[in-house]
Design a protein around this motif. Structure first.
Motif, PDB file in Angstrom:
ATOM      1  N   VAL A  23       0.822  -1.200   0.000  1.00 25.12           N
ATOM      2  CA  VAL A  23       0.000   0.000   0.000  1.00 25.12           C
ATOM      3  C   VAL A  23       0.862   1.259   0.000  1.00 25.12           C
ATOM      4  O   VAL A  23       2.079   1.192   0.189  1.00 25.12           O
ATOM      5  CB  VAL A  23      -0.943   0.033   1.229  1.00 25.12           C
ATOM      6  CG1 VAL A  23      -1.899  -1.131   1.227  1.00 25.12           C
ATOM      7  CG2 VAL A  23      -0.148   0.073   2.520  1.00 25.12           C
ATOM      8  N   THR A  24       0.194   2.389  -0.192  1.00 26.18           N
ATOM      9  CA  THR A  24       0.814   3.701  -0.062  1.00 26.18           C
ATOM     10  C   THR A  24       0.161   4.394   1.130  1.00 26.18           C
ATOM     11  O   THR A  24      -1.058   4.380   1.257  1.00 26.18           O
ATOM     12  CB  THR A  24       0.589   4.532  -1.344  1.00 26.18           C
ATOM     13  OG1 THR A  24       1.207   3.864  -2.436  1.00 26.18           O
ATOM     14  CG2 THR A  24       1.180   5.927  -1.213  1.00 26.18           C
ATOM     15  N   LEU A  25       0.963   4.971   2.014  1.00 26.27           N
ATOM     16  CA  LEU A  25       0.453   5.658   3.196  1.00 26.27           C
ATOM     17  C   LEU A  25       1.099   7.026   3.332  1.00 26.27           C
ATOM     18  O   LEU A  25       2.202   7.253   2.820  1.00 26.27           O
ATOM     19  CB  LEU A  25       0.751   4.857   4.467  1.00 26.27           C
ATOM     20  CG  LEU A  25       0.089   3.501   4.627  1.00 26.27           C
ATOM     21  CD1 LEU A  25       0.615   2.796   5.864  1.00 26.27           C
ATOM     22  CD2 LEU A  25      -1.416   3.641   4.701  1.00 26.27           C
ATOM     23  N   LEU A  26       0.441   7.910   4.047  1.00 30.59           N
ATOM     24  CA  LEU A  26       0.998   9.207   4.387  1.00 30.59           C
ATOM     25  C   LEU A  26       1.592   9.073   5.783  1.00 30.59           C
ATOM     26  O   LEU A  26       0.873   8.814   6.755  1.00 30.59           O
ATOM     27  CB  LEU A  26      -0.115  10.258   4.368  1.00 30.59           C
ATOM     28  CG  LEU A  26       0.294  11.715   4.418  1.00 30.59           C
ATOM     29  CD1 LEU A  26       1.114  12.082   3.183  1.00 30.59           C
ATOM     30  CD2 LEU A  26      -0.938  12.599   4.501  1.00 30.59           C
ATOM     31  N   VAL A  27       2.915   9.201   5.891  1.00 27.75           N
ATOM     32  CA  VAL A  27       3.609   9.065   7.167  1.00 27.75           C
ATOM     33  C   VAL A  27       4.279  10.394   7.479  1.00 27.75           C
ATOM     34  O   VAL A  27       5.132  10.856   6.716  1.00 27.75           O
ATOM     35  CB  VAL A  27       4.669   7.939   7.120  1.00 27.75           C
ATOM     36  CG1 VAL A  27       5.412   7.845   8.447  1.00 27.75           C
ATOM     37  CG2 VAL A  27       4.015   6.605   6.767  1.00 27.75           C
ATOM     38  N   MET A  32       4.579   7.625   1.473  1.00 28.78           N
ATOM     39  CA  MET A  32       5.479   6.475   1.415  1.00 28.78           C
ATOM     40  C   MET A  32       4.818   5.419   0.549  1.00 28.78           C
ATOM     41  O   MET A  32       3.696   5.002   0.829  1.00 28.78           O
ATOM     42  CB  MET A  32       5.779   5.930   2.803  1.00 28.78           C
ATOM     43  CG  MET A  32       6.480   6.936   3.689  1.00 28.78           C
ATOM     44  SD  MET A  32       7.052   6.198   5.208  1.00 28.78           S
ATOM     45  CE  MET A  32       8.599   5.544   4.664  1.00 28.78           C
ATOM     46  N   LYS A  33       5.504   4.995  -0.492  1.00 33.91           N
ATOM     47  CA  LYS A  33       4.965   4.010  -1.425  1.00 33.91           C
ATOM     48  C   LYS A  33       5.605   2.657  -1.167  1.00 33.91           C
ATOM     49  O   LYS A  33       6.659   2.561  -0.555  1.00 33.91           O
ATOM     50  CB  LYS A  33       5.227   4.440  -2.866  1.00 33.91           C
ATOM     51  CG  LYS A  33       4.561   5.757  -3.208  1.00 33.91           C
ATOM     52  CD  LYS A  33       4.835   6.175  -4.624  1.00 33.91           C
ATOM     53  CE  LYS A  33       4.125   7.478  -4.915  1.00 33.91           C
ATOM     54  NZ  LYS A  33       4.352   7.915  -6.279  1.00 33.91           N
ATOM     55  N   ARG A  34       4.979   1.613  -1.664  1.00 37.18           N
ATOM     56  CA  ARG A  34       5.466   0.240  -1.571  1.00 37.18           C
ATOM     57  C   ARG A  34       5.655  -0.226  -0.134  1.00 37.18           C
ATOM     58  O   ARG A  34       6.669  -0.800   0.228  1.00 37.18           O
ATOM     59  CB  ARG A  34       6.760   0.080  -2.369  1.00 37.18           C
ATOM     60  CG  ARG A  34       6.570   0.355  -3.833  1.00 37.18           C
ATOM     61  CD  ARG A  34       7.843   0.168  -4.585  1.00 37.18           C
ATOM     62  NE  ARG A  34       8.911   0.946  -3.959  1.00 37.18           N
ATOM     63  CZ  ARG A  34      10.007   1.315  -4.569  1.00 37.18           C
ATOM     64  NH1 ARG A  34      10.221   0.955  -5.790  1.00 37.18           N
ATOM     65  NH2 ARG A  34      10.924   2.018  -3.951  1.00 37.18           N
ATOM     66  N   ILE A  35       4.661   0.022   0.700  1.00 38.35           N
ATOM     67  CA  ILE A  35       4.684  -0.463   2.074  1.00 38.35           C
ATOM     68  C   ILE A  35       4.131  -1.880   2.067  1.00 38.35           C
ATOM     69  O   ILE A  35       3.007  -2.106   1.636  1.00 38.35           O
ATOM     70  CB  ILE A  35       3.857   0.444   2.994  1.00 38.35           C
ATOM     71  CG1 ILE A  35       4.491   1.836   3.039  1.00 38.35           C
ATOM     72  CG2 ILE A  35       3.724  -0.169   4.382  1.00 38.35           C
ATOM     73  CD1 ILE A  35       3.658   2.854   3.778  1.00 38.35           C
ATOM     74  N   ALA A  50      14.596   5.100   4.637  1.00 34.84           N
ATOM     75  CA  ALA A  50      13.282   5.753   4.673  1.00 34.84           C
ATOM     76  C   ALA A  50      13.206   6.729   5.843  1.00 34.84           C
ATOM     77  O   ALA A  50      12.677   7.838   5.707  1.00 34.84           O
ATOM     78  CB  ALA A  50      12.175   4.711   4.767  1.00 34.84           C
ATOM     79  N   PHE A  51      13.741   6.342   6.989  1.00 30.70           N
ATOM     80  CA  PHE A  51      13.762   7.225   8.160  1.00 30.70           C
ATOM     81  C   PHE A  51      14.535   8.501   7.836  1.00 30.70           C
ATOM     82  O   PHE A  51      14.093   9.606   8.144  1.00 30.70           O
ATOM     83  CB  PHE A  51      14.394   6.506   9.362  1.00 30.70           C
ATOM     84  CG  PHE A  51      14.489   7.352  10.593  1.00 30.70           C
ATOM     85  CD1 PHE A  51      13.380   7.561  11.393  1.00 30.70           C
ATOM     86  CD2 PHE A  51      15.684   7.940  10.945  1.00 30.70           C
ATOM     87  CE1 PHE A  51      13.464   8.354  12.526  1.00 30.70           C
ATOM     88  CE2 PHE A  51      15.779   8.733  12.074  1.00 30.70           C
ATOM     89  CZ  PHE A  51      14.661   8.939  12.874  1.00 30.70           C
ATOM     90  N   VAL A  87      -1.525   8.177   8.008  1.00 32.90           N
ATOM     91  CA  VAL A  87      -2.856   8.364   7.451  1.00 32.90           C
ATOM     92  C   VAL A  87      -3.054   7.344   6.347  1.00 32.90           C
ATOM     93  O   VAL A  87      -2.226   7.221   5.443  1.00 32.90           O
ATOM     94  CB  VAL A  87      -3.040   9.794   6.887  1.00 32.90           C
ATOM     95  CG1 VAL A  87      -4.418   9.944   6.255  1.00 32.90           C
ATOM     96  CG2 VAL A  87      -2.834  10.838   7.975  1.00 32.90           C
ATOM     97  N   ALA A  88      -4.167   6.601   6.422  1.00 30.12           N
ATOM     98  CA  ALA A  88      -4.516   5.614   5.401  1.00 30.12           C
ATOM     99  C   ALA A  88      -5.840   6.012   4.775  1.00 30.12           C
ATOM    100  O   ALA A  88      -6.762   6.433   5.469  1.00 30.12           O
ATOM    101  CB  ALA A  88      -4.614   4.218   6.002  1.00 30.12           C
TER     102      ALA A  88
END
Length: 100
Positions: A23-27, A32-35, A50-51, A87-88
């Protein structure tokens, strides 16, 4: 809020399947893509690259003393833990949670 899948989401999928969910999420306001979602995992892992991209100072990490053991039995020591806002979904069907 519960995230569900409809019949339309199975289009092109051969059942039964054991494909991973990505999935893609807002962190922390960054997309953030390819979670990879691994329901068998007991921990949420954010790799250092990523961090670093989030530009959060490393001194905000809380120390972690427990090592992680991978599938091959290799042990690694995390750099630390941190709580991040995630955020999802998209409005009006979205949810915001804080994850460690």
């Amino acid at each position: 809020e519960v995230i569900t899948f409809s019949e339309a989401d199975y289009e092109g999928v051969r059942l039964p399947h054991d494909d991973p969910v990505v999935v893609t999420l807002l962190v922390e306001l960054f997309t953030m893509k390819r979670i990879l979602i691994d329901s068998g995992s007991s921990i949420d892992i954010l790799y250092k690259y990523a961090f670093d991209q989030l530009r959060i100072p490393a001194d905000q990490l809380k120390p972690v003393k427990t090592p992680l053991v991978g599938f091959a039995g290799k042990m690694i020591h995390p750099l630390g833990s941190i709580n991040l806002s995630v955020v999802a979904g998209t409005a009006p069907c979205q949810t915001q949670v804080e994850m460690t």
